[in-house]
Design a protein around this motif. Structure first.
Motif, PDB file in Angstrom:
ATOM      1  N   GLN A  47       0.837  -1.200   0.000  1.00  0.00           N
ATOM      2  CA  GLN A  47       0.000   0.000   0.000  1.00  0.00           C
ATOM      3  C   GLN A  47       0.876   1.258   0.000  1.00  0.00           C
ATOM      4  O   GLN A  47       0.616   2.216  -0.736  1.00  0.00           O
ATOM      5  CB  GLN A  47      -0.928   0.002   1.207  1.00  0.00           C
ATOM      6  CG  GLN A  47      -1.924   1.137   1.188  1.00  0.00           C
ATOM      7  CD  GLN A  47      -2.922   1.038   2.330  1.00  0.00           C
ATOM      8  OE1 GLN A  47      -2.851   0.142   3.152  1.00  0.00           O
ATOM      9  NE2 GLN A  47      -3.850   1.958   2.366  1.00  0.00           N
ATOM     10  N   GLU A  48       1.923   1.247   0.806  1.00  0.00           N
ATOM     11  CA  GLU A  48       2.843   2.389   0.846  1.00  0.00           C
ATOM     12  C   GLU A  48       3.528   2.568  -0.511  1.00  0.00           C
ATOM     13  O   GLU A  48       3.673   3.687  -1.003  1.00  0.00           O
ATOM     14  CB  GLU A  48       3.893   2.167   1.934  1.00  0.00           C
ATOM     15  CG  GLU A  48       4.789   3.356   2.171  1.00  0.00           C
ATOM     16  CD  GLU A  48       5.752   3.138   3.339  1.00  0.00           C
ATOM     17  OE1 GLU A  48       6.721   3.913   3.410  1.00  0.00           O
ATOM     18  OE2 GLU A  48       5.555   2.211   4.145  1.00  0.00           O
ATOM     19  N   LEU A  49       3.893   1.461  -1.135  1.00  0.00           N
ATOM     20  CA  LEU A  49       4.507   1.515  -2.458  1.00  0.00           C
ATOM     21  C   LEU A  49       3.535   2.089  -3.484  1.00  0.00           C
ATOM     22  O   LEU A  49       3.918   2.920  -4.309  1.00  0.00           O
ATOM     23  CB  LEU A  49       4.954   0.111  -2.881  1.00  0.00           C
ATOM     24  CG  LEU A  49       5.740  -0.016  -4.167  1.00  0.00           C
ATOM     25  CD1 LEU A  49       7.019   0.801  -4.112  1.00  0.00           C
ATOM     26  CD2 LEU A  49       6.055  -1.477  -4.454  1.00  0.00           C
ATOM     27  N   ARG A  50       2.256   1.701  -3.410  1.00  0.00           N
ATOM     28  CA  ARG A  50       1.246   2.259  -4.313  1.00  0.00           C
ATOM     29  C   ARG A  50       1.099   3.763  -4.108  1.00  0.00           C
ATOM     30  O   ARG A  50       1.002   4.527  -5.072  1.00  0.00           O
ATOM     31  CB  ARG A  50      -0.104   1.564  -4.101  1.00  0.00           C
ATOM     32  CG  ARG A  50      -0.229   0.283  -4.897  1.00  0.00           C
ATOM     33  CD  ARG A  50      -1.645  -0.308  -4.807  1.00  0.00           C
ATOM     34  NE  ARG A  50      -1.500  -1.641  -4.247  1.00  0.00           N
ATOM     35  CZ  ARG A  50      -1.954  -2.049  -3.070  1.00  0.00           C
ATOM     36  NH1 ARG A  50      -2.674  -1.274  -2.323  1.00  0.00           N
ATOM     37  NH2 ARG A  50      -1.725  -3.265  -2.639  1.00  0.00           N
ATOM     38  N   LEU A  51       1.080   4.182  -2.837  1.00  0.00           N
ATOM     39  CA  LEU A  51       0.974   5.613  -2.545  1.00  0.00           C
ATOM     40  C   LEU A  51       2.185   6.377  -3.084  1.00  0.00           C
ATOM     41  O   LEU A  51       2.036   7.454  -3.682  1.00  0.00           O
ATOM     42  CB  LEU A  51       0.843   5.845  -1.040  1.00  0.00           C
ATOM     43  CG  LEU A  51      -0.494   5.456  -0.410  1.00  0.00           C
ATOM     44  CD1 LEU A  51      -0.408   5.557   1.115  1.00  0.00           C
ATOM     45  CD2 LEU A  51      -1.601   6.337  -0.923  1.00  0.00           C
ATOM     46  N   LEU A  52       3.365   5.829  -2.896  1.00  0.00           N
ATOM     47  CA  LEU A  52       4.577   6.488  -3.387  1.00  0.00           C
ATOM     48  C   LEU A  52       4.575   6.568  -4.910  1.00  0.00           C
ATOM     49  O   LEU A  52       4.984   7.577  -5.484  1.00  0.00           O
ATOM     50  CB  LEU A  52       5.821   5.741  -2.894  1.00  0.00           C
ATOM     51  CG  LEU A  52       6.117   5.880  -1.394  1.00  0.00           C
ATOM     52  CD1 LEU A  52       7.279   4.970  -1.003  1.00  0.00           C
ATOM     53  CD2 LEU A  52       6.417   7.314  -1.027  1.00  0.00           C
ATOM     54  N   ARG A  53       4.113   5.514  -5.557  1.00  0.00           N
ATOM     55  CA  ARG A  53       4.032   5.542  -7.022  1.00  0.00           C
ATOM     56  C   ARG A  53       3.040   6.599  -7.491  1.00  0.00           C
ATOM     57  O   ARG A  53       3.282   7.296  -8.471  1.00  0.00           O
ATOM     58  CB  ARG A  53       3.645   4.170  -7.563  1.00  0.00           C
ATOM     59  CG  ARG A  53       4.796   3.186  -7.523  1.00  0.00           C
ATOM     60  CD  ARG A  53       4.425   1.856  -8.108  1.00  0.00           C
ATOM     61  NE  ARG A  53       5.574   0.955  -8.072  1.00  0.00           N
ATOM     62  CZ  ARG A  53       5.494  -0.343  -8.097  1.00  0.00           C
ATOM     63  NH1 ARG A  53       4.308  -0.937  -8.176  1.00  0.00           N
ATOM     64  NH2 ARG A  53       6.579  -1.089  -8.072  1.00  0.00           N
ATOM     65  N   ALA A  54       1.920   6.712  -6.780  1.00  0.00           N
ATOM     66  CA  ALA A  54       0.927   7.732  -7.146  1.00  0.00           C
ATOM     67  C   ALA A  54       1.511   9.136  -6.962  1.00  0.00           C
ATOM     68  O   ALA A  54       1.334  10.010  -7.818  1.00  0.00           O
ATOM     69  CB  ALA A  54      -0.332   7.568  -6.304  1.00  0.00           C
ATOM     70  N   GLU A  55       2.232   9.353  -5.860  1.00  0.00           N
ATOM     71  CA  GLU A  55       2.868  10.651  -5.633  1.00  0.00           C
ATOM     72  C   GLU A  55       3.913  10.934  -6.698  1.00  0.00           C
ATOM     73  O   GLU A  55       4.027  12.066  -7.191  1.00  0.00           O
ATOM     74  CB  GLU A  55       3.510  10.693  -4.243  1.00  0.00           C
ATOM     75  CG  GLU A  55       2.517  10.785  -3.112  1.00  0.00           C
ATOM     76  CD  GLU A  55       3.194  10.806  -1.745  1.00  0.00           C
ATOM     77  OE1 GLU A  55       4.404  11.054  -1.669  1.00  0.00           O
ATOM     78  OE2 GLU A  55       2.480  10.565  -0.759  1.00  0.00           O
ATOM     79  N   LEU A  56       4.671   9.907  -7.072  1.00  0.00           N
ATOM     80  CA  LEU A  56       5.680  10.072  -8.113  1.00  0.00           C
ATOM     81  C   LEU A  56       5.026  10.441  -9.443  1.00  0.00           C
ATOM     82  O   LEU A  56       5.510  11.317 -10.155  1.00  0.00           O
ATOM     83  CB  LEU A  56       6.498   8.786  -8.259  1.00  0.00           C
ATOM     84  CG  LEU A  56       7.624   8.804  -9.281  1.00  0.00           C
ATOM     85  CD1 LEU A  56       8.642   9.877  -8.942  1.00  0.00           C
ATOM     86  CD2 LEU A  56       8.279   7.437  -9.361  1.00  0.00           C
ATOM     87  N   ALA A  57       3.914   9.803  -9.769  1.00  0.00           N
ATOM     88  CA  ALA A  57       3.195  10.131 -11.003  1.00  0.00           C
ATOM     89  C   ALA A  57       2.698  11.569 -10.960  1.00  0.00           C
ATOM     90  O   ALA A  57       2.772  12.290 -11.968  1.00  0.00           O
ATOM     91  CB  ALA A  57       2.026   9.163 -11.203  1.00  0.00           C
ATOM     92  N   GLU A  58       2.216  12.006  -9.802  1.00  0.00           N
ATOM     93  CA  GLU A  58       1.767  13.391  -9.641  1.00  0.00           C
ATOM     94  C   GLU A  58       2.919  14.362  -9.848  1.00  0.00           C
ATOM     95  O   GLU A  58       2.782  15.379 -10.541  1.00  0.00           O
ATOM     96  CB  GLU A  58       1.203  13.591  -8.222  1.00  0.00           C
ATOM     97  CG  GLU A  58      -0.274  13.789  -8.171  1.00  0.00           C
ATOM     98  CD  GLU A  58      -0.741  14.006  -6.737  1.00  0.00           C
ATOM     99  OE1 GLU A  58      -0.594  15.131  -6.229  1.00  0.00           O
ATOM    100  OE2 GLU A  58      -1.251  13.043  -6.150  1.00  0.00           O
ATOM    101  N   LEU A  59       4.051  14.046  -9.232  1.00  0.00           N
ATOM    102  CA  LEU A  59       5.228  14.905  -9.375  1.00  0.00           C
ATOM    103  C   LEU A  59       5.694  14.957 -10.827  1.00  0.00           C
ATOM    104  O   LEU A  59       6.052  16.020 -11.329  1.00  0.00           O
ATOM    105  CB  LEU A  59       6.359  14.404  -8.483  1.00  0.00           C
ATOM    106  CG  LEU A  59       6.174  14.648  -6.984  1.00  0.00           C
ATOM    107  CD1 LEU A  59       7.272  13.951  -6.194  1.00  0.00           C
ATOM    108  CD2 LEU A  59       6.167  16.124  -6.675  1.00  0.00           C
TER     109      LEU A  59
END
Length: 142
Positions: A47-59
């Motif tokens: 779940q943390e990895l999914r959140l980080l990937r989503a933040e990375l996509a946003e960035l």
């Protein structure tokens, strides 16, 4: 007595088996708990990895947007620099022409004030043909 001995041995054996099954069941419970804990930890990491990937996509999308804006601003800056260079060229051309227009303006004023042709030629440093043309044009208006 022998029977008592067998009963005692049998009860010790049953007790030992019960104790052993409890230990193994508890051990299995520990292993199950350990596996569940590991699974929960793995799920949390996923779940943390999914959140980080989503933040990375946003960035990434934000950086792309900023990059596009920078390109637009660079294009605008280049366009404005070209316009500024063109205006500088025009200003230089006007400055080169301006002294002549001042001479002609002065000559027109002199004609309006009644100066003769020789005086206009001498004061404005104009050739005879130009001085005559100005003199004739502006004398008619007066």
């Amino acid at each position: 007595m022998m029977m008592l001995w067998w009963l005692l041995a049998l009860s010790v054996l049953v007790g030992w088996l019960l104790w052993r099954s409890i230990q193994q069941g508890g051990g299995q419970q520990s292993e199950d708990d350990s596996r569940l804990l590991q699974q929960d930890t793995a799920d949390e990491h996923q779940q943390e990895l999914r959140l980080l990937r989503a933040e990375l996509a946003e960035l990434r999308s934000g950086v792309i947007g900023v990059g596009q804006r920078v390109l637009e601003l660079e294009a605008q800056l280049q366009h404005q620099q070209q316009q500024l260079a063109e205006q500088a060229d025009q200003l230089q051309a006007v400055q080169l022409i301006e002294p002549e227009s001042k001479i002609y303006s002065r000559a027109m004023k002199m004609v309006q004030l009644g100066a003769d042709l020789e005086e206009i030629m001498r004061e404005c440093e104009l050739p005879r043909a130009e001085a005559e043309l100005l003199f004739n044009l502006h004398q008619q208006k007066s």
